[in-house]
Design a protein around this motif. Structure first.
Motif, PDB file in Angstrom:
ATOM      1  N   GLU A 456     -47.442 -74.235  16.170  1.00 37.38           N
ATOM      2  CA  GLU A 456     -46.235 -73.736  16.837  1.00 37.38           C
ATOM      3  C   GLU A 456     -45.647 -74.821  17.740  1.00 37.38           C
ATOM      4  N   ILE A 457     -46.508 -75.548  18.457  1.00 34.15           N
ATOM      5  CA  ILE A 457     -46.035 -76.633  19.314  1.00 34.15           C
ATOM      6  C   ILE A 457     -45.521 -77.786  18.449  1.00 34.15           C
ATOM      7  N   GLU A 458     -46.229 -78.057  17.353  1.00 33.24           N
ATOM      8  CA  GLU A 458     -45.812 -79.135  16.446  1.00 33.24           C
ATOM      9  C   GLU A 458     -44.429 -78.858  15.862  1.00 33.24           C
ATOM     10  N   ASP A 459     -44.173 -77.597  15.511  1.00 31.66           N
ATOM     11  CA  ASP A 459     -42.856 -77.228  14.978  1.00 31.66           C
ATOM     12  C   ASP A 459     -41.757 -77.584  15.966  1.00 31.66           C
ATOM     13  N   VAL A 460     -42.013 -77.345  17.245  1.00 34.28           N
ATOM     14  CA  VAL A 460     -41.019 -77.640  18.274  1.00 34.28           C
ATOM     15  C   VAL A 460     -40.853 -79.149  18.453  1.00 34.28           C
ATOM     16  N   LEU A 461     -41.955 -79.878  18.514  1.00 36.01           N
ATOM     17  CA  LEU A 461     -41.875 -81.339  18.670  1.00 36.01           C
ATOM     18  C   LEU A 461     -41.083 -81.984  17.533  1.00 36.01           C
ATOM     19  N   LEU A 462     -41.279 -81.467  16.321  1.00 32.75           N
ATOM     20  CA  LEU A 462     -40.597 -82.046  15.161  1.00 32.75           C
ATOM     21  C   LEU A 462     -39.094 -81.765  15.158  1.00 32.75           C
ATOM     22  N   LEU A 463     -38.656 -80.844  16.004  1.00 29.85           N
ATOM     23  CA  LEU A 463     -37.215 -80.593  16.144  1.00 29.85           C
ATOM     24  C   LEU A 463     -36.539 -81.711  16.936  1.00 29.85           C
ATOM     25  N   HIS A 464     -37.328 -82.480  17.695  1.00 29.18           N
ATOM     26  CA  HIS A 464     -36.751 -83.561  18.501  1.00 29.18           C
ATOM     27  C   HIS A 464     -36.327 -84.710  17.575  1.00 29.18           C
ATOM     28  N   PRO A 465     -35.106 -85.178  17.704  1.00 30.52           N
ATOM     29  CA  PRO A 465     -34.603 -86.199  16.771  1.00 30.52           C
ATOM     30  C   PRO A 465     -35.339 -87.537  16.833  1.00 30.52           C
ATOM     31  N   LYS A 466     -36.071 -87.792  17.915  1.00 26.51           N
ATOM     32  CA  LYS A 466     -36.767 -89.079  18.047  1.00 26.51           C
ATOM     33  C   LYS A 466     -38.232 -89.013  17.622  1.00 26.51           C
ATOM     34  N   VAL A 467     -38.660 -87.843  17.124  1.00 28.35           N
ATOM     35  CA  VAL A 467     -40.059 -87.677  16.699  1.00 28.35           C
ATOM     36  C   VAL A 467     -40.150 -87.771  15.179  1.00 28.35           C
ATOM     37  N   LYS A 468     -41.008 -88.664  14.708  1.00 27.49           N
ATOM     38  CA  LYS A 468     -41.212 -88.824  13.267  1.00 27.49           C
ATOM     39  C   LYS A 468     -42.321 -87.909  12.769  1.00 27.49           C
ATOM     40  N   ASP A 469     -43.418 -87.831  13.524  1.00 28.55           N
ATOM     41  CA  ASP A 469     -44.558 -86.990  13.136  1.00 28.55           C
ATOM     42  C   ASP A 469     -45.352 -86.679  14.396  1.00 28.55           C
ATOM     43  N   CYS A 470     -46.194 -85.667  14.317  1.00 30.97           N
ATOM     44  CA  CYS A 470     -46.975 -85.286  15.498  1.00 30.97           C
ATOM     45  C   CYS A 470     -48.155 -84.410  15.102  1.00 30.97           C
ATOM     46  N   ALA A 471     -49.073 -84.262  16.026  1.00 35.09           N
ATOM     47  CA  ALA A 471     -50.212 -83.352  15.876  1.00 35.09           C
ATOM     48  C   ALA A 471     -50.664 -82.935  17.270  1.00 35.09           C
ATOM     49  N   VAL A 472     -51.111 -81.693  17.379  1.00 38.09           N
ATOM     50  CA  VAL A 472     -51.545 -81.155  18.678  1.00 38.09           C
ATOM     51  C   VAL A 472     -52.970 -80.641  18.556  1.00 38.09           C
ATOM     52  N   ILE A 473     -53.782 -80.935  19.558  1.00 38.76           N
ATOM     53  CA  ILE A 473     -55.158 -80.444  19.613  1.00 38.76           C
ATOM     54  C   ILE A 473     -55.422 -79.871  20.996  1.00 38.76           C
ATOM     55  N   GLY A 474     -56.543 -79.161  21.124  1.00 37.25           N
ATOM     56  CA  GLY A 474     -56.978 -78.675  22.428  1.00 37.25           C
ATOM     57  C   GLY A 474     -58.087 -79.561  22.959  1.00 37.25           C
ATOM     58  N   ILE A 475     -58.007 -79.898  24.227  1.00 33.56           N
ATOM     59  CA  ILE A 475     -59.073 -80.681  24.849  1.00 33.56           C
ATOM     60  C   ILE A 475     -59.651 -79.893  26.012  1.00 33.56           C
ATOM     61  N   PRO A 476     -60.931 -80.095  26.341  1.00 29.99           N
ATOM     62  CA  PRO A 476     -61.570 -79.324  27.414  1.00 29.99           C
ATOM     63  C   PRO A 476     -60.839 -79.479  28.740  1.00 29.99           C
ATOM     64  N   ASP A 477     -60.745 -78.358  29.471  1.00 31.47           N
ATOM     65  CA  ASP A 477     -60.091 -78.342  30.777  1.00 31.47           C
ATOM     66  C   ASP A 477     -60.886 -77.439  31.700  1.00 31.47           C
ATOM     67  N   ASP A 478     -61.306 -77.953  32.834  1.00 29.49           N
ATOM     68  CA  ASP A 478     -62.164 -77.193  33.745  1.00 29.49           C
ATOM     69  C   ASP A 478     -61.500 -75.921  34.256  1.00 29.49           C
ATOM     70  N   GLN A 479     -60.181 -75.952  34.431  1.00 27.74           N
ATOM     71  CA  GLN A 479     -59.477 -74.796  34.977  1.00 27.74           C
ATOM     72  C   GLN A 479     -58.997 -73.830  33.899  1.00 27.74           C
ATOM     73  N   LYS A 480     -58.455 -74.367  32.809  1.00 24.23           N
ATOM     74  CA  LYS A 480     -57.823 -73.530  31.787  1.00 24.23           C
ATOM     75  C   LYS A 480     -58.727 -73.211  30.612  1.00 24.23           C
ATOM     76  N   GLY A 481     -59.873 -73.866  30.508  1.00 24.60           N
ATOM     77  CA  GLY A 481     -60.710 -73.733  29.329  1.00 24.60           C
ATOM     78  C   GLY A 481     -60.368 -74.832  28.339  1.00 24.60           C
TER      79      GLY A 481
END
Length: 578
Positions: A456-481
């Motif tokens: 869902e985030i990748e779909d939004v990033l790819l709407l930006h005219p200056k973005v060629k490709d992208c990928a999103v992952i989750g990384i550990p966060d002490d506050q948010k999980g």
């Protein structure tokens, strides 16, 4: 091997959800005409009485019929927690329709996706969100009317297709001759499943009614003794925190369960820590349904001991994501007399499938045992059934609350031929029948207990005219999980992180915002084109390790420069000599 619940079987109701809730309101108001169903937690002066729920629902349902809303139609609502949320949902169900609840903080882009995908014809909202909803519905030709609750101090005329909520609830009610089948769709919440974009979960009246029976039984047999001890349970005298968002399965069902038991709900439109502490103390709240980020607040915030709420809370139940042992231990230090427990579930199964047992004590490392009527099988990486206890694999559940399926038939294989729903979560079962959740094989990122699908985030990033490709992952966060991290390939070298941040924040809710970016030359993918998220996570961990090492080295250099390093060494020597 199929693991079967050891709990006593229950006779499950098939009565439509709205009929059960309205019957409960009649019962509680007959016992006490001044019984209060909701109190606004912020003001404590705004109240909704049990006796007023059914007449309001009947009037609104009559108005909906006059607007052409018919059985099988879908309505959506974008409300914060408020009495109107319940009224709208019950009125839609009474007409034979389904309600698709959307988050009150969704952007117009997110609302548009849900309204269009669900084939929504009527939207309920308030003035605070009306502009957003109108922008969304402008791109959804199926939406005929918006029903708006006035919240602004100055009254203004609504646009042509916007109707006044309160005026419609004053419609003289007329009999609605609709027979609602137990197998008709009652709710259409959106979930990301085990992967991909949000999808509509078709939850029937039979599904939800079964969940209410199972959950209320757990409240009466397990939660009640922890709250009341050996004294008779007096649910009708209890106030309970309703601070979880109702558009979410966990928050919605706990609200409905509190009504069935006749409790008074303290309704929070937003999570306000000081208001929460104040209300727990003033109303002597015994039960709190929470998520892990709220546990962090209870464990660490300096205001918690000042309010001295520990003598009141008897049960703290956490779900939405698994809380770690260390966090649970920290909470327990501040609330030594409370039963601290966890449960597990998914939107696709209405609410919970595992429930804690009081006899097992605090749940620091388990999410309880299978609820009545549920079955579990655990699959290894080759999709073969695991037959041994304490062996980790994918958790798969079967029971009366498993959804009918996704609206557009996405992820058909999520429910196998035997009726087991594949959760995408890893776990095991022990000799006592307790379930342990150890991780996930699905791609979802869990931010503060909320599902965030990377695509869902990748779909939004790819709407930006200056973005060629992208990928999103989750990384550990002490506050948010976990927190979202984006890897971006530039189409235009002038692209900056600030540009992307502004762009994403215009289109996605705050819990989906990206916390960190990294610009790279190419996104690692398989020949099939699938993103290699595992490789990206390894890259992120390597960077994290390097950053931690650099941070430690600079800290040590600073300590040497200020003489702190010597002081630390002296203290260490003193400790070793003692």
């Amino acid at each position: 091997m199929v693991f079967v619940s050891k709990a006593a079987p229950l006779n499950l109701s098939t009565t439509p959800v709205h009929e059960r809730i309205l019957q409960a309101c009649r019962t509680h108001s007959a016992a006490n005409k001044d019984a209060v169903v909701f109190i606004d937690a912020e003001t404590t002066t705004k109240k909704k009485f049990y006796r007023d729920v059914e007449p309001t629902v009947n009037s609104l349902a009559t108005a909906l019929v006059k607007l052409g809303f018919k059985p099988g139609d879908v309505a959506s609502q974008a409300f914060p927690n408020c009495p109107e949320f319940l009224i709208s949902m019950l009125a839609v169900m009474k007409c034979g329709g389904a309600m698709s609840n959307a988050s009150a903080i969704f952007t117009d882009y997110e609302l548009q996706l849900q309204f269009c995908d669900s084939n929504t014809s009527i939207v309920f909202t308030d003035e605070d969100r009306l502009a957003r909803v109108r922008r969304a519905t402008a791109k959804c030709p199926g939406v005929r009317k918006i029903i708006c609750l006035r919240t602004f101090p100055l009254r203004s005329e609504f646009p042509e297709n916007v109707l006044d909520f309160v005026e419609l609830t004053q419609t003289p009610d007329q009999p609605i001759n609709v027979v609602v089948s137990p197998d008709s769709i009652a709710l259409l919440p959106y979930s990301s499943g085990t992967t991909g974009r949000p999808k509509g979960c078709q939850l029937t009246h039979r599904n939800i009614s079964a969940m209410l029976d199972i959950a209320v039984n757990h409240l009466q047999t397990e939660i009640g003794p922890a709250m009341f001890g050996k004294e008779k349970a007096t649910w009708q005298k209890e106030h309970v925190l309703l601070l979880l968002p109702w558009y979410h399965a966990y928050g919605l069902n706990t609200m409905l369960e509190s009504i069935l038991l006749g409790m008074t709900g303290l309704v929070f439109k937003k999570f306000d820590t000081i208001v929460m502490l104040n209300r727990i103390k003033f109303y002597k709240v015994k039960l709190a349904w929470l998520v892990p980020p709220m546990l962090i607040f209870l464990a660490k915030d300096v205001m918690v001991p000042i309010f001295n709420i520990a003598p009141f809370l008897k049960v703290i139940l956490s779900a939405g994501a698994t809380a770690g042992k260390q966090l649970c231990e920290e909470v327990k230090k501040r609330f030594p007399n409370a039963w601290l427990c966890q449960a597990y579930g998914m939107t696709e199964m209405v609410q919970f499938t595992t429930f804690p047992k009081l006899e097992n004590g605090d749940c620091f490392e388990t999410v309880g045992s299978l609820g009545p009527t549920y079955e579990l099988k655990i699959l290894d990486k080759d999709n073969k059934e695991i037959t041994k206890i304490d062996t980790v694999g994918q958790l798969c559940f079967r029971g009366p609350t498993v959804m009918k399926g996704y609206l557009k038939k996405e992820e058909v294989g999520i429910i196998d031929s035997d009726g087991f729903l594949k959760t995408g979560d890893l776990g095991s079962i022990d000799a006592k029948g307790r379930i342990h959740v150890t991780g996930r094989i699905k791609e979802l990122i869990k931010v503060n207990g909320m599902q965030v699908p990377p695509v869902e985030i990748e779909d939004v990033l790819l709407l930006h005219p200056k973005v060629k490709d992208c990928a999103v992952i989750g990384i550990p966060d002490d506050q948010k999980g976990e927190s979202p991290k984006a890897y971006v390939v530039k189409k235009d070298h002038t692209l900056t992180e600030a540009e992307l941040t502004d762009f994403v924040r215009q289109k996605l809710s705050s819990y989906k915002w990206i916390d960190s970016y990294e610009f790279i030359d190419v996104i690692p993918k398989l020949p099939s084109g699938k993103i290699q998220r595992k490789k990206l996570k390894e890259m992120a961990m390597a960077v994290g390790s390097t950053e931690n090492l650099e941070s430690e080295m600079s800290q040590k250099s600073a300590e040497v420069a200020t003489g702190k390093s010597a002081e630390v060494s002296i203290r260490s020597a003193e400790m070793s000599n003692k």
